[in-house]
Design a protein around this motif. Structure first.
Motif, PDB file in Angstrom:
ATOM      1  N   ILE A   3     147.409  -1.458 106.439  1.00 36.15           N
ATOM      2  CA  ILE A   3     146.130  -1.230 107.084  1.00 36.15           C
ATOM      3  C   ILE A   3     146.113  -2.061 108.358  1.00 36.15           C
ATOM      4  CG2 ILE A   3     144.906  -0.726 104.949  1.00 36.15           C
ATOM      5  CD1 ILE A   3     143.684  -3.439 105.016  1.00 36.15           C
ATOM      6  N   LEU A   4     145.517  -1.505 109.399  1.00 37.73           N
ATOM      7  CA  LEU A   4     145.451  -2.212 110.667  1.00 37.73           C
ATOM      8  C   LEU A   4     144.545  -3.416 110.574  1.00 37.73           C
ATOM      9  CD1 LEU A   4     145.823  -2.477 113.770  1.00 37.73           C
ATOM     10  CD2 LEU A   4     143.813  -1.024 114.010  1.00 37.73           C
ATOM     11  N   SER A   5     143.357  -3.210 110.047  1.00 36.18           N
ATOM     12  CA  SER A   5     142.336  -4.246 110.014  1.00 36.18           C
ATOM     13  C   SER A   5     141.954  -4.556 108.575  1.00 36.18           C
ATOM     14  CB  SER A   5     141.081  -3.787 110.767  1.00 36.18           C
ATOM     15  OG  SER A   5     141.394  -3.377 112.075  1.00 36.18           O
ATOM     16  N   PRO A   6     141.460  -5.748 108.328  1.00 31.51           N
ATOM     17  CA  PRO A   6     140.914  -6.020 106.996  1.00 31.51           C
ATOM     18  C   PRO A   6     139.853  -4.986 106.637  1.00 31.51           C
ATOM     19  CG  PRO A   6     141.025  -8.031 108.296  1.00 31.51           C
ATOM     20  CD  PRO A   6     141.349  -6.905 109.229  1.00 31.51           C
ATOM     21  N   LEU A   7     139.906  -4.496 105.411  1.00 34.87           N
ATOM     22  CA  LEU A   7     138.906  -3.592 104.858  1.00 34.87           C
ATOM     23  C   LEU A   7     138.905  -2.224 105.527  1.00 34.87           C
ATOM     24  CD1 LEU A   7     135.975  -6.192 104.747  1.00 34.87           C
ATOM     25  CD2 LEU A   7     137.836  -5.904 103.103  1.00 34.87           C
ATOM     26  N   ALA A   8     140.035  -1.808 106.117  1.00 34.72           N
ATOM     27  CA  ALA A   8     140.111  -0.533 106.823  1.00 34.72           C
ATOM     28  C   ALA A   8     140.077   0.643 105.858  1.00 34.72           C
ATOM     29  CB  ALA A   8     141.369  -0.473 107.676  1.00 34.72           C
ATOM     30  N   MET A   9     139.759   1.820 106.389  1.00 35.22           N
ATOM     31  CA  MET A   9     139.672   3.031 105.581  1.00 35.22           C
ATOM     32  C   MET A   9     141.055   3.542 105.189  1.00 35.22           C
ATOM     33  SD  MET A   9     137.760   6.589 106.587  1.00 35.22           S
ATOM     34  CE  MET A   9     138.162   8.141 105.815  1.00 35.22           C
ATOM     35  N   VAL A  10     141.964   3.646 106.156  1.00 39.85           N
ATOM     36  CA  VAL A  10     143.317   4.115 105.862  1.00 39.85           C
ATOM     37  C   VAL A  10     144.123   2.982 105.248  1.00 39.85           C
ATOM     38  CG1 VAL A  10     145.523   4.711 106.947  1.00 39.85           C
ATOM     39  CG2 VAL A  10     143.470   6.004 107.504  1.00 39.85           C
ATOM     40  N   LYS A  11     144.777   3.314 104.141  1.00 42.13           N
ATOM     41  CA  LYS A  11     145.700   2.388 103.477  1.00 42.13           C
ATOM     42  C   LYS A  11     146.953   3.189 103.174  1.00 42.13           C
ATOM     43  CE  LYS A  11     141.863  -0.313 101.631  1.00 42.13           C
ATOM     44  NZ  LYS A  11     140.886   0.188 102.581  1.00 42.13           N
ATOM     45  N   LEU A  12     147.850   3.213 104.139  1.00 39.06           N
ATOM     46  CA  LEU A  12     149.015   4.082 104.121  1.00 39.06           C
ATOM     47  C   LEU A  12     150.148   3.436 103.339  1.00 39.06           C
ATOM     48  CD1 LEU A  12     150.494   6.600 105.200  1.00 39.06           C
ATOM     49  CD2 LEU A  12     150.959   5.312 107.297  1.00 39.06           C
ATOM     50  N   GLY A  13     150.796   4.224 102.473  1.00 34.41           N
ATOM     51  CA  GLY A  13     151.898   3.659 101.716  1.00 34.41           C
ATOM     52  C   GLY A  13     152.585   4.688 100.852  1.00 34.41           C
ATOM     53  N   PRO A  14     153.657   4.267 100.166  1.00 30.14           N
ATOM     54  CA  PRO A  14     154.422   5.186  99.325  1.00 30.14           C
ATOM     55  C   PRO A  14     153.761   5.408  97.976  1.00 30.14           C
ATOM     56  CG  PRO A  14     155.351   3.001  99.170  1.00 30.14           C
ATOM     57  CD  PRO A  14     154.221   2.903 100.155  1.00 30.14           C
ATOM     58  N   ASP A  15     154.008   6.574  97.410  1.00 26.75           N
ATOM     59  CA  ASP A  15     153.605   6.870  96.039  1.00 26.75           C
ATOM     60  C   ASP A  15     154.876   6.985  95.207  1.00 26.75           C
ATOM     61  OD1 ASP A  15     150.995   6.907  96.875  1.00 26.75           O
ATOM     62  OD2 ASP A  15     150.936   9.074  97.143  1.00 26.75           O
ATOM     63  N   VAL A  16     154.951   6.176  94.165  1.00 26.82           N
ATOM     64  CA  VAL A  16     156.171   6.045  93.378  1.00 26.82           C
ATOM     65  C   VAL A  16     155.915   6.509  91.954  1.00 26.82           C
ATOM     66  CG1 VAL A  16     157.986   4.457  92.624  1.00 26.82           C
ATOM     67  CG2 VAL A  16     156.817   4.068  94.804  1.00 26.82           C
TER      68      VAL A  16
END
Length: 714
Positions: A3-16
């Motif tokens: 996430i760019l900023s603390p508490l941001a909407m987008v939380k991009l990452g892998p799904d395992v």
């Protein structure tokens, strides 16, 4: 998770995926990656949530995009603040960066292959626990546009908070025109269509496959809860064409350094301690999500936060530290809790996908609001509305949402067992989690007392102070265990107590009398009424032994929130603060800066905030202005409090590991003999705490014990 900023909407990452293990936040250290999605919740338990707006790279002819395209890792994942890299077994390398509402995917495909990217609208994180909390995909749509970009939306439901259908919209662009673009739809792994249609919609699984000529592809995606056009707006505003990948990584680092990491400065050369400190700060500020401007439910000038998981987990030590380190965002968060009540009828104890749920115990927003009120948080908060929101929790029974795990009353919001609370002053076994809820309802009512008193509402203050003592109605002085008498136990409508082994709580889960801990722990949880608790237990010596027994009998679990404060209640006995310091150091050994370095789920930063308080050398008493003194880790620590104010903590003569007993303490230059300080002493206007530490116990804390504000009228 990025996430760019603390508490941001987008939380991009892998799904395992790894067998039947739930990937609560998408990530698992072992297993195959089956997508890279835009939304996650960090450190949660219960069941996964989100894992939506996903992409998966693939090679060669994709004859069936509904088939399993997952890949193992060719090497260990790499990550740092603002950056993630996965090297897949098929030779594809995926690098991720993010902004508040967008994600940037950078793909490197092996040369000589046909690179493809599959966008699967039906992708969600599954749950294998069999609790009925798994997510469902309801429907979706997907459209290509002549300029090469695509838009669409997905509708999903359920998850740990049992939410009804909710929508997320997306807008994506690539750095080059695909050589081919095909939509698909089908059921399970069976294709119904796979062709060049410009749009597709329906309740079947659907999405698109993009194929490229070049081996290096950049994908930009924006999301929105409002519309696909808003998603495109977010994308073009935050990641315009030609934005460099490295610029987003650099911006994320700068943002985190400015907003969070720089708030805590320490003198240390211990790399493991520093890594634990700053990784804990990072983990603490991933959720809730600031969705201001992205609220699909109502129009309001107030801030809006969702992904609250859960105040039951976080109100003990996370929200008090949230207030200190991010006071502006914290004030917005409190305003948001109240605004949710204005429009949805109740404040959340938990909230996700813009829907309240699930309540594990009490209405802990009441305790969070009380904590903010007594510490002077004002700003955008309309406290008359805030108190009315608390009154709703205290006086209005929420409609039953018929949760299959606890069908007796609402787990969506409010206090489901309120009918018994109002009728008897305790909770009968008619309701699940009766005893643990009663203990929490008492603390919540104490929160109402605090705010009512501050607002000059004497009648209400008197009423809720009295109700805050109702935990005593569950106290059976004849219940015994391991040399101790008196525990909170179940009680029937006729007033009789139910025989209870304090060491046994059944499953300690939704259908039991106690939630996630037993009578030994919950009997120590009347934190607003400790003087009464000490009297019930049998005085100071018995009280000290009662805390000791939590450890001697291996009852205490550092990963279980109900027991978080128990190890530091020694401070309520003059001269025994050193035992709290010892327990603090013992608990800190359960943490480390490596994989598996938390003694349980992060629980939305609850665990990280716990170890941060150990480092600071204080422990908060939520809903009160009191902080219990422990033992700081570092020779020097400076905490920025905003508006030029700081708290400076120093230690001399000792060390973190072997010489941590407090020998003496000065607060703001004055010699101190109390095992506690107040908000006004050190946080309101800043201050100093100067510790002398040593390897031997010193009886320095001989002053008056901490306040016990509900104990005045027995």
């Amino acid at each position: 998770m990025l996430i760019l900023s603390p508490l941001a909407m987008v939380k991009l990452g892998p799904d395992v995926q790894s067998g039947t293990a739930d990937a609560y936040s998408g990530y698992l250290p072992n297993g195959n990656i089956w997508g890279f999605s835009m939304m996650h919740e960090s450190g949660t338990g219960g069941a996964p949530k989100y894992g939506v707006v996903s992409q998966m790279p693939a090679l060669g002819n994709i004859s069936n995009p509904l088939a399993d395209l997952s890949q193992g890792r060719a090497s260990a994942d790499q990550a740092q603040v603002g950056y993630y890299k996965a090297s897949l077994n098929n030779g594809v390398v995926v690098e991720l960066a993010a902004t508040d509402h967008t994600g940037l995917y950078q793909y490197s495909f092996p040369k000589g292959n046909s690179p493809s990217i599959v966008v699967d609208v039906s992708h969600v994180l599954p749950s294998f626990r069999g609790l009925g909390w798994e997510q469902h995909y309801s429907k979706g749509n997907f459209s290509f546009f002549p300029d090469g970009h695509y838009e669409g939306s997905g509708t999903y439901n359920n998850g740990w908070n049992l939410s009804p259908d909710w929508n997320i919209y997306f807008c994506g662009r690539f750095n080059e025109q695909p050589s081919s673009s095909n939509t698909f739809k089908g059921t399970g792994t069976t294709l119904a269509s796979y062709d060049t249609s410009s749009s597709v919609s329906g309740t079947e699984r659907l999405g698109a496959v993009f194929t490229f000529n070049n081996s290096n592809v950049t994908s930009r995606v924006g999301i929105s809860y409002i519309s696909s056009s808003k998603a495109c707006h977010n994308l073009d505003k935050e990641v315009p064409d030609q934005t460099s990948f490295q610029s987003l990584v650099d911006k994320a680092k700068s943002t985190w350094n400015t907003q969070v990491f720089s708030k805590v400065q320490v003198s240390s050369t211990n790399a493991a301690d520093l890594q634990l400190l700053y990784s804990s700060l990072y983990g603490m500020f991933l959720i809730p999500s600031n969705l201001t401007g992205e609220n699909p439910g109502w129009s309001s000038e107030q801030p809006y936060y969702s992904d609250v998981f859960t105040l039951w987990d976080t109100h003990r030590c996370h929200t008090p530290l949230f207030h200190i380190l991010e006071p502006v965002a914290y004030e917005e968060f409190i305003c948001s809790l109240i605004d949710i009540w204005r429009h949805d009828g109740f404040m959340p104890d938990a909230r996700s996908s813009n829907y309240n749920g699930r309540v594990q115990g009490g209405s802990n927003a009441d305790s969070v609001l009380a904590d903010a009120y007594v510490k002077g948080v004002r700003g955008c908060i309309r406290w008359d509305d805030g108190f009315t929101a608390m009154l709703t929790d205290a006086e209005t029974t929420p409609p039953n949402n018929h949760d299959p795990k606890a069908p007796d009353s609402s787990t969506k919001e409010g206090r489901g067992a309120l009918p018994d609370w109002l009728k008897y002053g305790y909770i009968t076994p008619t309701f699940t989690r009766a005893v643990s809820r009663a203990v929490e309802y008492s603390a919540n009512d104490f929160g109402l007392f605090q705010v009512a008193k501050g607002l000059g509402k004497k009648t209400e203050a008197d009423k809720y102070l009295k109700r805050s003592r109702n935990w005593r109605n569950h106290w059976n002085p004849n219940c015994t265990s391991n040399g101790h008498s008196g525990f909170v136990v179940p009680r029937r409508a006729d007033g009789s107590f139910i025989d209870q082994d304090p060491l046994n709580c059944g499953g300690c889960y939704w259908g039991d009398a106690y939630y996630e801990d037993n009578a030994w722990v919950y009997s120590m949880n009347a934190l607003h009424d400790v003087a009464t608790l000490k009297k019930f237990i049998g005085g100071d010596d018995k009280f000290v032994d009662r805390i000791n027994k939590l450890f001697d009998l291996k009852i205490f679990n550092a990963g279980n929130e109900p027991g978080f404060t128990s190890p530091y209640l020694y401070n309520f006995v003059p001269g025994k603060q050193h035992l709290s310091a010892q327990r603090s150091r013992d608990i800190s050994k359960l943490y480390n800066s490596g994989t598996g370095g938390l003694p349980g789920n992060s629980d939305a930063g609850a665990m990280e905030s716990n170890i941060l308080w150990q480092m600071i050398g204080l422990w908060p008493m939520t809903g009160q202005t009191t902080f219990l003194v422990l033992s700081p880790w570092f020779p020097q620590m400076t905490i920025e409090l905003g508006n030029g104010k700081t708290l400076k903590i120093s230690t001399t003569g000792g060390n973190k590991d072997t010489a941590f007993y407090v020998q003496s303490l000065k607060v703001n230059g004055k010699q101190w003999d109390k095992a506690w300080v107040t908000w006004q002493d050190i946080f309101e206007n800043g201050g100093t705490m100067d510790f002398v530490l040593g390897s031997n116990v010193a009886e320095w804390s001989t002053g008056e014990p901490p306040p016990s504000p509900a104990s005045g009228d027995q």
